[in-house]
Design an enzyme around this catalytic site. Structure first.
Site, PDB file in Angstrom:
ATOM      1  N   TYR A 154       0.824  -1.100  -0.043  1.00  0.00           N
ATOM      2  CA  TYR A 154      -0.366  -0.013  -0.332  1.00  0.00           C
ATOM      3  C   TYR A 154       1.038   1.918  -0.043  1.00  0.00           C
ATOM      4  O   TYR A 154       0.446   2.439  -0.544  1.00  0.00           O
ATOM      5  CB  TYR A 154      -0.981  -0.120   1.491  1.00  0.00           C
ATOM      6  CG  TYR A 154      -1.745   1.229   1.278  1.00  0.00           C
ATOM      7  CD1 TYR A 154      -2.742   1.461   0.858  1.00  0.00           C
ATOM      8  CD2 TYR A 154      -1.385   2.011   2.474  1.00  0.00           C
ATOM      9  CE1 TYR A 154      -3.487   2.589   1.081  1.00  0.00           C
ATOM     10  CE2 TYR A 154      -2.199   3.131   2.834  1.00  0.00           C
ATOM     11  CZ  TYR A 154      -3.004   3.295   1.652  1.00  0.00           C
ATOM     12  OH  TYR A 154      -4.307   4.824   1.957  1.00  0.00           O
ATOM     13  N   LYS A 179       1.191   4.346  -2.602  1.00  0.00           N
ATOM     14  CA  LYS A 179       0.801   6.049  -2.129  1.00  0.00           C
ATOM     15  C   LYS A 179       2.221   6.526  -2.741  1.00  0.00           C
ATOM     16  O   LYS A 179       2.205   7.242  -3.038  1.00  0.00           O
ATOM     17  CB  LYS A 179       0.706   5.722  -0.226  1.00  0.00           C
ATOM     18  CG  LYS A 179      -0.733   4.926  -0.182  1.00  0.00           C
ATOM     19  CD  LYS A 179      -1.456   6.485  -1.219  1.00  0.00           C
ATOM     20  CE  LYS A 179      -2.905   6.172  -0.426  1.00  0.00           C
ATOM     21  NZ  LYS A 179      -4.485   6.793  -1.783  1.00  0.00           N
TER      22      LYS A 179
END
Ligand code: FAD
Lengths: 251, 447
Positions: free
Chosen positions: A157, A161
């Site tokens: 993740y 990002k």
């Protein structure tokens, strides 16, 4: 148009069921009702979001948006602008995923990368183009502190990002000459559906608090904000912590 | 890509447009033919506070190059001017002929086109009306690229007066000026202790003066709240001038009094400096009758304020100006009380009584009290102004579009009941909606 005191008249939410995205719309709408376009996959949640905003006096339109189909994104963005100028566009979709699955399963990893990074890029390009044509507007991209320094516990993740954050930070510069303001918001741990069941990190926050910071950032045309603000100092310290030590920190 | 960032005098809400310089009517026609889907708007000297002379993503015509004064007729007072001529230039050219522009706003740095577009008013409104009342004819280039000479017998003339550039582009006008013997004023200044008294004094004897206005202090509280100066004047005749001015009675005596940016660093306009300013301003002008003053001293002390727009910091400022019927003078007090309670400071408050309005559906002046206050943009100002809007509209008042930068389409619909009548005339002249501006989008003036 955005007026002299920073009130927009229309807001587009890419990821129209996002809790943070909706909280931002509600924060703007608490001063004045808005025209809102919610772009999301059809779902009950989308209907509920629409009803919630209509109750505040907003005129709400929904359009179909699938983050995993980048070839459709230009058309989705075109449709979003068909009803008139969009003053503020929120890029508010994303998946958290299960890190242990994501780094061991190709499909899961690719899905995270596609939604959080590839789609954010294709949407950003399309939004940048439309806003340049209209000569004004603000884009808000919801990044994450997780992109600042990848941690073992959610590095897939975090890596997506990091990519999207770098893209929108660059877009801020690229669109500046066009009079389009891009704001990157880096929230920490936010209590939402996405983080349900996870144990909150220090300095955890709520969608409403992130929304207040976001609205303020748009009104002041800020380019990068943290939510909550003090995270900025925490992260700038953490960024420089040596690896062996970082590994052992409870973050 | 639209390449120039534009904003109004309040320095808020910038947007980008393609700015096209205009030197002739043919330039306008060519620009209209080349216009893209986001349309066209004319811009004069950009002295409107908000966004009426901006057009995000579209074309903005810079009219300041269309600046010839074609003729001045001393006998009839008739002048033929291009739309980009500034009122300052026009006055300098007309005064030697003994001609005076009857309507002068708080700054002379506005164009004839902008003066028509906003149907501006001055301190003489109760006697001479607004700018449109003194236009004998105007040449308007409409959306189809053709020029029309319009007179007050045409509906399109009155839709253009106060029409904020949305009916077409004014390229030339014939104005009728007044005759004066001198360029000076004979001024009565009265220092008055509080707002109620000020308004009461201002309500009597108005017809004896060609020009009247009052300034008051809204920073001081209690019994001193609204203490101010009532300033009224007539044009001085030749024999009223002191001997030393009599040699050149029509000299355009317009010195710059003071340049403010050096005094106030950016963003420093707060309660403290507001208080200081109010004190100095109030003290400098004790009651004095029959003083001879030049144009800057009497009419354009606001030219000092003109420099202030940089002093309000990065978020800019707005001017809140409204008019309410004469019998609702209480709203002036109500607005100031609300502002005070919300902690918003306005160092400069100007109050004036309007006389009769004219035929233009979007012209701002109507019989009543008009108040303007300058407020720096800060958090909480938006909701406060929304509250003020309600006070103004409930009293049957309205907002001045040349100063407007943040209200709602509904507020304009309520304040201007003849909006639909104006739209009909406008739509007939511009059926495809070529003329559009940030303001027209924001306030839904056009469909
Ligand atoms: C310090 C200060 C004091 C002021 N005091 C007063 C006052 O006392 N009374 C008052 O009435 N106003 C006052 N004003 C406001 C000012 O008079 C108006 O905003 C005026 O319209 C500005 O003229 P401009 O040439 O700068 O026009 P802009 O601000 O550039 O444009 C104003 C409008 O006119 C239109 N326009 C401009 N040129 C043309 C054209 N050629 N054809 C068609 N439309 C055109 C534009 O499209 C726009 O809608 C003041 C402003 C300042 C900064």
């Amino acid at each position: 148009m955005i007026d002299a005191v920073g009130n927009p008249q229309s807001v587009l939410v890419m990821g129209g069921t996002s809790e943070i995205g909706l909280a931002v719309v509600e924060a703007f709408a608490s001063d004045r009702p808005l025209r809102v376009v919610l772009a999301a996959r059809k779902s009950d949640r989308l209907g509920a979001a629409q009803a919630r905003l209509e109750k505040l006096g907003c005129a709400v339109e929904t359009i179909e948006f699938d983050a995993t189909a980048p070839e459709t994104h230009s058309e989705v963005v075109r449709a979003a602008f068909a009803g008139g100028d969009i003053d503020v566009a929120l890029v508010a979709f994303g998946l958290l995923g299960d890190n242990e699955v994501a780094w061991t399963d190709v499909d899961a990893a690719v899905e995270l990368a596609q939604v959080n990074y590839t789609a954010a890029v294709s949407v950003g390009v399309a939004l940048g183009k439309r806003m340049t044509e209209q000569g004004h507007g603000a884009i808000v991209a919801f990044s994450s502190v997780a992109g600042e320094r990848a941690r073992r516990s959610n590095f897939v993740y975090g890596s997506t990002k990091a990519g999207m954050d770098a893209f929108y930070s660059g877009l801020t510069e690229a669109l500046r000459p066009a009079g389009v303001h891009v704001t990157v918001v880096r929230p920490g741990f936010v209590h939402t559906r996405m983080t349900e069941g996870l144990s909150p990190a220090p300095l955890s926050t709520t969608p409403e608090a992130v929304a207040a910071i976001t609205v303020d950032a748009v009104r002041h045309r800020r380019e990068l904000v943290w939510a909550p603000g003090p995270l900025r100092f925490v992260m700038s310290a953490l960024r420089h912590v040596p690896r062996p030590l970082f590994r052992r920190l409870p973050v | 890509m639209p390449n120039t960032s534009l904003r109004g005098w309040g320095r808020t809400a910038p947007t980008r447009a393609n700015v096209v310089p205009v030197r002739s009517a043919a330039d306008v026609t060519a620009a209209l033919a080349a216009a893209g889907p986001r349309g066209v708007i004319a811009r004069g000297l950009g002295r409107s506070y908000g966004d009426p002379a901006q057009n995000a993503g579209g074309t903005v015509l810079d009219m300041t190059g269309l600046d010839r004064i074609h003729s001045v007729d001393a006998d009839s007072g008739r002048v033929v001017v291009d739309a980009g001529v500034s009122l300052d230039a026009l006055m300098r050219a007309a005064l030697p002929f003994g001609l005076w522009l009857p309507v002068l706003p708080g700054t002379r740095q506005v164009t004839v086109g902008g003066a028509i577009g906003a149907d501006i008013h001055g301190k003489a409104h109760h006697v001479v009306g607004s700018f449109g009342n003194h236009v004998e004819s105007l040449d308007l280039v409409t959306a189809d690229g053709r020029a029309h000479t319009l007179t007050p017998s045409d509906d399109l003339f009155w839709a253009t007066v106060g029409g904020m550039g949305l009916t077409g582009v004014v390229v030339r006008a014939v104005l009728v000026l007044h005759h004066v013997e001198t360029a000076y004023f004979k001024v009565d200044t009265e220092q008055i202790d509080n707002l109620d008294e000020l308004m009461a004094r201002q309500s009597v004897d108005d017809e004896k003066y060609a020009e009247t206005v009052s300034w008051f202090d809204a920073v001081s509280t209690g019994a001193q709240f609204g203490r101010g100066l009532l300033m009224r004047a007539n044009h001085a005749t030749l024999d009223e001038l002191p001997p030393k001015l009599r040699a050149r009675p029509l000299r355009f005596d317009a010195p710059q009094l003071l340049t403010v940016p050096d005094v106030f660093p950016p963003g420093l306009l707060n309660r403290l400096t507001g208080k200081l300013f109010s004190e100095v301003w109030y003290r400098k002008s004790p009651t004095k009758l029959g003083a001879i003053q030049n144009i800057t001293q009497f009419l354009h002390p606001l030219d000092i304020v003109g420099e202030w727009n940089r002093g309000y910091g990065p978020r800019g400022f707005l001017q809140y100006q409204f008019v309410v019927p004469l019998e609702r003078g209480d709203v002036v007090r109500g607005v100031l009380d609300r502002m005070h309670a919300a902690g918003q400071v306005s160092a400069l408050n100007v109050l004036k009584r309007f006389g009769e309005g004219n035929r233009a559906p979007l012209s701002f002046p109507r019989p009543g009290w008009t108040l303007c206050v300058d407020i720096p943009v800060n958090d909480g100002l938006g909701p406060l102004c929304d509250e003020l809007d309600e006070l103004v509209l409930d009293a049957g008042g309205r907002h001045y579009l040349a100063k407007e930068s943040r209200t709602t389409p509904e507020a304009i619909r309520r304040g201007y009941p003849r909006l639909d009548e104006w739209r009909k005339v406008r739509d007939a002249a511009d059926p495809t909606g070529v003329f559009t501006s940030d303001m027209s989008r924001r306030l839904e003036l056009t469909s």
